[in-house]
Design a protein around this motif. Structure first.
Motif, PDB file in Angstrom:
ATOM      1  N   ARG A  33       0.843  -1.200   0.000  1.00 59.27           N
ATOM      2  CA  ARG A  33       0.000   0.000   0.000  1.00 59.27           C
ATOM      3  C   ARG A  33       0.877   1.249   0.000  1.00 59.27           C
ATOM      4  O   ARG A  33       1.986   1.247   0.518  1.00 59.27           O
ATOM      5  CB  ARG A  33      -0.963   0.017   1.183  1.00 59.27           C
ATOM      6  N   PHE A  34       0.356   2.272  -0.635  1.00 63.68           N
ATOM      7  CA  PHE A  34       0.997   3.588  -0.569  1.00 63.68           C
ATOM      8  C   PHE A  34      -0.001   4.578   0.011  1.00 63.68           C
ATOM      9  O   PHE A  34      -1.181   4.535  -0.355  1.00 63.68           O
ATOM     10  CB  PHE A  34       1.454   4.046  -1.962  1.00 63.68           C
ATOM     11  N   PRO A  35       0.406   5.483   0.917  1.00 61.86           N
ATOM     12  CA  PRO A  35       1.772   5.576   1.379  1.00 61.86           C
ATOM     13  C   PRO A  35       2.183   4.354   2.205  1.00 61.86           C
ATOM     14  O   PRO A  35       1.371   3.807   2.935  1.00 61.86           O
ATOM     15  CB  PRO A  35       1.749   6.832   2.259  1.00 61.86           C
ATOM     16  N   ASN A  70       8.212   8.253  -1.785  1.00 64.52           N
ATOM     17  CA  ASN A  70       7.814   7.028  -1.086  1.00 64.52           C
ATOM     18  C   ASN A  70       7.575   5.884  -2.094  1.00 64.52           C
ATOM     19  O   ASN A  70       7.813   4.715  -1.790  1.00 64.52           O
ATOM     20  CB  ASN A  70       6.561   7.356  -0.264  1.00 64.52           C
ATOM     21  N   ARG A  71       7.126   6.240  -3.304  1.00 68.64           N
ATOM     22  CA  ARG A  71       7.010   5.201  -4.349  1.00 68.64           C
ATOM     23  C   ARG A  71       8.374   4.905  -4.951  1.00 68.64           C
ATOM     24  O   ARG A  71       8.715   3.750  -5.199  1.00 68.64           O
ATOM     25  CB  ARG A  71       6.028   5.659  -5.438  1.00 68.64           C
ATOM     26  N   TRP A  72       9.175   5.962  -5.183  1.00 68.63           N
ATOM     27  CA  TRP A  72      10.499   5.739  -5.773  1.00 68.63           C
ATOM     28  C   TRP A  72      11.375   4.861  -4.874  1.00 68.63           C
ATOM     29  O   TRP A  72      12.143   4.041  -5.367  1.00 68.63           O
ATOM     30  CB  TRP A  72      11.194   7.085  -6.060  1.00 68.63           C
ATOM     31  N   GLY A  77     -10.991  10.831  10.173  1.00 68.22           N
ATOM     32  CA  GLY A  77     -10.519  12.113  10.694  1.00 68.22           C
ATOM     33  C   GLY A  77      -9.140  12.498  10.181  1.00 68.22           C
ATOM     34  O   GLY A  77      -8.541  13.458  10.672  1.00 68.22           O
ATOM     35  N   GLU A  78      -8.600  11.757   9.173  1.00 71.37           N
ATOM     36  CA  GLU A  78      -7.335  12.190   8.595  1.00 71.37           C
ATOM     37  C   GLU A  78      -7.597  13.384   7.684  1.00 71.37           C
ATOM     38  O   GLU A  78      -8.733  13.691   7.319  1.00 71.37           O
ATOM     39  CB  GLU A  78      -6.656  11.041   7.831  1.00 71.37           C
ATOM     40  N   ARG A  79      -6.516  14.035   7.309  1.00 74.83           N
ATOM     41  CA  ARG A  79      -6.562  15.332   6.632  1.00 74.83           C
ATOM     42  C   ARG A  79      -7.515  15.424   5.426  1.00 74.83           C
ATOM     43  O   ARG A  79      -8.190  16.414   5.271  1.00 74.83           O
ATOM     44  CB  ARG A  79      -5.134  15.655   6.174  1.00 74.83           C
ATOM     45  N   TYR A  80      -7.580  14.393   4.572  1.00 75.52           N
ATOM     46  CA  TYR A  80      -8.341  14.528   3.323  1.00 75.52           C
ATOM     47  C   TYR A  80      -9.757  13.945   3.409  1.00 75.52           C
ATOM     48  O   TYR A  80     -10.460  13.898   2.409  1.00 75.52           O
ATOM     49  CB  TYR A  80      -7.599  13.822   2.183  1.00 75.52           C
ATOM     50  N   GLU A  81     -10.147  13.471   4.571  1.00 70.28           N
ATOM     51  CA  GLU A  81     -11.409  12.740   4.683  1.00 70.28           C
ATOM     52  C   GLU A  81     -12.591  13.678   4.917  1.00 70.28           C
ATOM     53  O   GLU A  81     -13.222  13.670   5.975  1.00 70.28           O
ATOM     54  CB  GLU A  81     -11.286  11.670   5.773  1.00 70.28           C
TER      55      GLU A  81
HETATM   56  N1  FDM Z   1      -2.580  10.146  -0.817  1.00 75.83           N
HETATM   57  C1  FDM Z   1      -2.117   8.902  -1.054  1.00 75.83           C
HETATM   58  C2  FDM Z   1      -2.046  11.254  -1.452  1.00 75.83           C
HETATM   59  O1  FDM Z   1      -2.480  12.390  -1.236  1.00 75.83           O
HETATM   60  N2  FDM Z   1      -1.025  11.083  -2.339  1.00 75.83           N
HETATM   61  C3  FDM Z   1      -0.519   9.847  -2.616  1.00 75.83           C
HETATM   62  O2  FDM Z   1       0.415   9.711  -3.433  1.00 75.83           O
HETATM   63  C4  FDM Z   1      -1.085   8.704  -1.957  1.00 75.83           C
HETATM   64  C5  FDM Z   1      -0.555   7.335  -2.220  1.00 75.83           C
HETATM   65  O3  FDM Z   1      -3.144   9.881   1.437  1.00 75.83           O
HETATM   66  F1  FDM Z   1      -6.231  10.383   1.691  1.00 75.83           F
HETATM   67  C6  FDM Z   1      -3.633  10.338   0.194  1.00 75.83           C
HETATM   68  C7  FDM Z   1      -4.884   9.562  -0.039  1.00 75.83           C
HETATM   69  C8  FDM Z   1      -5.413   9.332   1.350  1.00 75.83           C
HETATM   70  C9  FDM Z   1      -4.209   9.386   2.237  1.00 75.83           C
HETATM   71  O4  FDM Z   1      -4.192   7.004   2.233  1.00 75.83           O
HETATM   72  C10 FDM Z   1      -3.803   8.111   2.918  1.00 75.83           C
HETATM   73  P1  FDM Z   1      -4.764   5.698   3.026  1.00 75.83           P
HETATM   74  O5  FDM Z   1      -5.161   4.797   1.899  1.00 75.83           O
HETATM   75  O6  FDM Z   1      -5.918   6.168   3.860  1.00 75.83           O
HETATM   76  O7  FDM Z   1      -3.609   5.193   3.866  1.00 75.83           O
END
Ligand code: FDM
Length: 212
Positions: free
Chosen positions: A44-46, A78-80, A150-154
């Motif tokens: 999984r990424f990240p 993190n992917r590289w 509750g993470e940043r983008y949710e």
């Molecule tokens: N996300 C994930 C990014 O903004 N950029 C990225 O390259 C990747 C891989 O990180 F909101 C965002 C998408 C998601 C958050 O992902 C963490 P998980 O799947 O909840 O761990």
């Protein structure tokens, strides 16, 4: 990139909004392919276990603040940092199921307003997936499933923008699956399409790079 006719594992990426069911489907697919006797790993990424991943995790959980460009490049780094291992595993015949990849990178950062092409650039040269399974769900429906952690983008409004940017990335490697269906129906469709790609890669489909 890779010589043809060498049997290898498939790179299968899952993408979709939060709560689209990616993580459950990845787990089910892992058991399914293992049950058929395939060599398979779930990634999984990240990847939060590396030192770059820990910086990303601190940002996502609002424990640190970073400029939008900086965090974008960290996600890419993190992917590289996993690229060589990824290539070695695929060449050794292991199929990799990957929960999020470069498409998340571009969709989330460009949804914040960063330039789309700028966001794509650091991904150039990473291994191109053989298949991107996009679990398609209306943002409102995903939000109704609850469990935004509750993470940043949710947040619903942001997820709507992410959905729009994801769709700009669709190409011939994508398979859109209606993720509003029941979990078993999604699972069946995923199994069928993934198996097809696993077989193609076993027959020696060469590896290629993003975004070519
Ligand atoms: N996300 C994930 C990014 O903004 N950029 C990225 O390259 C990747 C891989 O990180 F909101 C965002 C998408 C998601 C958050 O992902 C963490 P998980 O799947 O909840 O761990």
């Amino acid at each position: 990139m890779g010589a043809s006719n060498e049997s290898r594992g498939a790179l299968v990426v899952f993408e979709g909004l939060d709560r689209s069911g990616k993580t459950s489907q990845c787990g089910k697919l892992l058991s399914y392919l293992e049950g058929l006797g395939h060599s398979v790993e779930l990634w999984r990424f990240p990847d939060r276990t590396t030192s770059v991943g820990q910086m990303i995790s601190a940002y996502l959980t609002n424990k640190s603040q970073l400029d939008d460009h900086t965090i974008h490049l960290l996600f890419s780094a993190n992917r590289w940092e996993k690229r060589l291992t990824m290539e070695a595993k695929l060449k050794a015949g292991t199929t990799l199921i990957v929960d999020r990849y470069s498409y998340s990178g571009v969709a989330f950062s460009s949804a914040k307003g960063l330039d789309f092409e700028w966001c794509k650039a650091p991904e150039n040269g990473l291994i191109a997936p053989d298949l991107v399974v996009y679990l398609d769900i209306p943002p409102e429906k995903a939000a109704d499933r609850g469990g935004y952690g509750g993470e940043r983008y949710e947040q619903l409004e942001f997820q709507k923008k992410v959905a729009q940017h994801y769709k700009l990335l669709e190409d011939s490697s994508w398979k859109m699956i209606d993720a509003s269906q029941c979990i078993e129906d999604v699972e069946k469709q995923v199994e069928e399409i993934v198996l097809e790609h696993v077989v193609t890669c076993q027959k020696g489909k060469p590896l290629s790079s993003l975004w070519s």
